[in-house]
Design a protein around this motif. Structure first.
Motif, PDB file in Angstrom:
ATOM      1  N   PRO A   6       0.814  -1.226   0.000  1.00 34.10           N
ATOM      2  CA  PRO A   6       0.000   0.000   0.000  1.00 34.10           C
ATOM      3  C   PRO A   6       0.846   1.274   0.000  1.00 34.10           C
ATOM      4  N   LEU A   7       0.882   1.963  -1.115  1.00 36.43           N
ATOM      5  CA  LEU A   7       1.654   3.202  -1.255  1.00 36.43           C
ATOM      6  C   LEU A   7       0.772   4.387  -0.884  1.00 36.43           C
ATOM      7  N   ALA A   8       1.232   5.181   0.086  1.00 34.80           N
ATOM      8  CA  ALA A   8       0.489   6.380   0.478  1.00 34.80           C
ATOM      9  C   ALA A   8       0.881   7.575  -0.375  1.00 34.80           C
ATOM     10  N   GLY A   9       2.143   7.632  -0.804  1.00 28.32           N
ATOM     11  CA  GLY A   9       2.576   8.758  -1.612  1.00 28.32           C
ATOM     12  C   GLY A   9       4.073   8.931  -1.555  1.00 28.32           C
ATOM     13  N   MET A  10       4.529  10.070  -2.049  1.00 27.76           N
ATOM     14  CA  MET A  10       5.956  10.372  -2.096  1.00 27.76           C
ATOM     15  C   MET A  10       6.239  11.665  -1.346  1.00 27.76           C
ATOM     16  N   VAL A  11       7.345  11.676  -0.610  1.00 26.69           N
ATOM     17  CA  VAL A  11       7.850  12.892   0.030  1.00 26.69           C
ATOM     18  C   VAL A  11       9.034  13.374  -0.797  1.00 26.69           C
ATOM     19  N   LEU A  12       8.926  14.586  -1.310  1.00 25.00           N
ATOM     20  CA  LEU A  12       9.992  15.165  -2.137  1.00 25.00           C
ATOM     21  C   LEU A  12      10.738  16.185  -1.290  1.00 25.00           C
ATOM     22  N   ASN A  13      11.927  15.816  -0.856  1.00 26.11           N
ATOM     23  CA  ASN A  13      12.720  16.654   0.042  1.00 26.11           C
ATOM     24  C   ASN A  13      13.609  17.629  -0.723  1.00 26.11           C
ATOM     25  N   ARG A  14      14.016  18.681  -0.009  1.00 27.94           N
ATOM     26  CA  ARG A  14      15.029  19.632  -0.484  1.00 27.94           C
ATOM     27  C   ARG A  14      14.624  20.310  -1.788  1.00 27.94           C
ATOM     28  N   VAL A  15      13.369  20.691  -1.851  1.00 29.29           N
ATOM     29  CA  VAL A  15      12.872  21.411  -3.022  1.00 29.29           C
ATOM     30  C   VAL A  15      13.239  22.884  -2.877  1.00 29.29           C
TER      31      VAL A  15
END
Length: 423
Positions: free
Chosen positions: A290-299
């Motif tokens: 179960p994938l909840a989503g993605m965290v995109l760091n250091r934007v």
């Protein structure tokens, strides 16, 4: 269109707080390539969930000890430790621990073998090497520890910081690799002498398994007789435990597939990191995780985004031209005035103080404009990388975390990351 509804070509927004508050979510697994901020993300999620009222434990498998430092702990070990400084007004608590691979293996042996057999295993030289650093042991022990924590039922939420891995979700492969190892021909051959005991066993060994001595003799020459003997002793002692290893690993694998688990793929707006993130997303889907989503760091962002890189560069060039000599060697000054000339300027006087200040200001402004231009080019590159990921996986919710000016090293920094995750 609501603010959470994505426009064309944009990803849906990952709602972090509802995920952390959901009583049906008991495990959050942060996975991704190395160097993208998984440890910081896991710690920040743990802090935020605890201060929103949940009893949380963060399990880190990253060998770096940044998690302990950021949580104000002198060290982490294989036992959950309470994290000081957490706001418990909402009723939550936070514990943290770091996987001790060998200690976890020892606990399994001690818990599933009688004392004499456990001592024989723990003292075995091959076991000591295996438990300390055998390839794949870390991932399997991570599965074991997660299963242990879940079985205890002491926490509302378990946040797992997985090992950095170039070969994707190694810890998901651990049960299958372990099963292949235990069912392999090499292990079956090594177990045969222990299973064929007594006079009848010796007769079988001499008649039906004549090739075994040749095989083990060859392996003995490769590994060394002492090592082969240690391996055979270890396998014989572990024989009754092999089934338990597989059963627990399979149970933990099913736990990861259950609706109460949520995977977060952690990445950064860089080509290689997002390529790895895309692979993680695809692999999770293939394994029905179960994938909840993605965290995109250091934007990276800019408060002056309306000033493009091109316009900033052009303005910097104009400022540079004001202080650079013209082709004839003369400095080009406004209204034909000499830099040192002014009311009352006497002969022999060089550049005036006012002109010097103005030239310094131009130089400073020019440098700032060029820094801004480079930042805008970086933002453009990051947006292009993000757009490529979104085109491949348009349905994956994304939470962006802006790049900070300094590394996170305390609870205040983790709270700041949590705020950015939820904004």
């Amino acid at each position: 269109m609501s603010e959470d509804t994505p426009a064309a070509g944009e990803s849906p927004v990952l709602a972090v707080d509802p995920l952390l508050d959901d009583p049906g979510i008991g495990i959050v697994v942060c996975c991704g390539a190395g160097g993208v901020g998984k440890t910081t993300t896991a710690a920040a999620l743990g802090v935020r969930a605890a201060e929103r009222g949940r009893r949380v434990v963060v399990l880190t498998i990253d060998p770096a000890r940044r998690l302990a430092q950021s949580m104000g702990l002198t060290e982490l070990d294989n036992v959950p430790r309470p994290v000081p400084g957490i706001d418990r007004s909402a009723g939550g608590e936070l514990f943290a621990m770091m996987l001790d691979m060998k200690r976890t293996f020892d606990e399994i042996v001690e818990g599933h073998a009688d004392p004499a057999r456990a001592r024989a295993i723990l003292d075995n030289p091959f076991y000591q090497s295996l438990s300390a650093g055998f390839a794949g042991t870390q991932e399997y022990m991570a599965m074991e520890k997660l299963g242990q924590l879940a079985a205890r039922g002491e926490w509302d939420l378990i946040v797992v910081d997985t090992p950095p891995s170039r070969s994707a979700l190694d810890f998901l492969d651990a049960p299958q690799r372990l099963g292949s190892f235990l069912d392999g021909r090499f292990i079956r051959v090594l177990m045969a002498p222990a299973k064929a005991g007594g006079r009848a066993g010796r007769k079988v060994m001499s008649l039906g398994m004549a090739g075994l001595s040749l095989f083990t003799g060859t392996i003995g020459k490769i590994l060394g007789t002492a090592l082969l003997r240690d391996v055979q002793t270890f396998v014989a002692a572990m024989d009754t435990m092999f089934g338990g290893f597989r059963a627990r690993a399979d149970a933990t694998y099913r736990l990861l597939q259950a609706p109460g688990t949520a995977f977060l793929v952690v990445s950064a707006p860089e080509r290689d990191a997002l390529r790895e993130a895309a692979y993680f997303v695809e692999r999770l889907a293939a394994d029905r995780m179960p994938l909840a989503g993605m965290v995109l760091n250091r934007v990276h962002t800019s408060g002056a985004a309306r000033l493009s890189a091109e316009r900033a560069e052009a303005a910097a060039e104009v400022l540079d031209a004001r202080k650079n000599p013209a082709p004839d060697g003369m400095v080009d000054h406004p209204a034909g005035q000499d830099a040192g000339a002014g009311p009352g300027a006497g002969p022999g006087v060089g550049s005036g103080v006012g002109a010097g200040v103005e030239e310094d200001a131009d130089r400073f402004a020019s440098a700032l404009l060029r820094v801004h231009a480079e930042r805008m080019r970086q933002i453009t590159r990051e947006e292009r990388m993000r757009a490529r990921f979104t085109a491949l996986h348009p349905d994956v919710p994304v939470a962006e975390v802006a790049a900070l000016a300094e590394d996170v090293h305390d609870l205040a920094g983790l709270r700041a990351i949590g705020d950015l995750l939820a904004s």
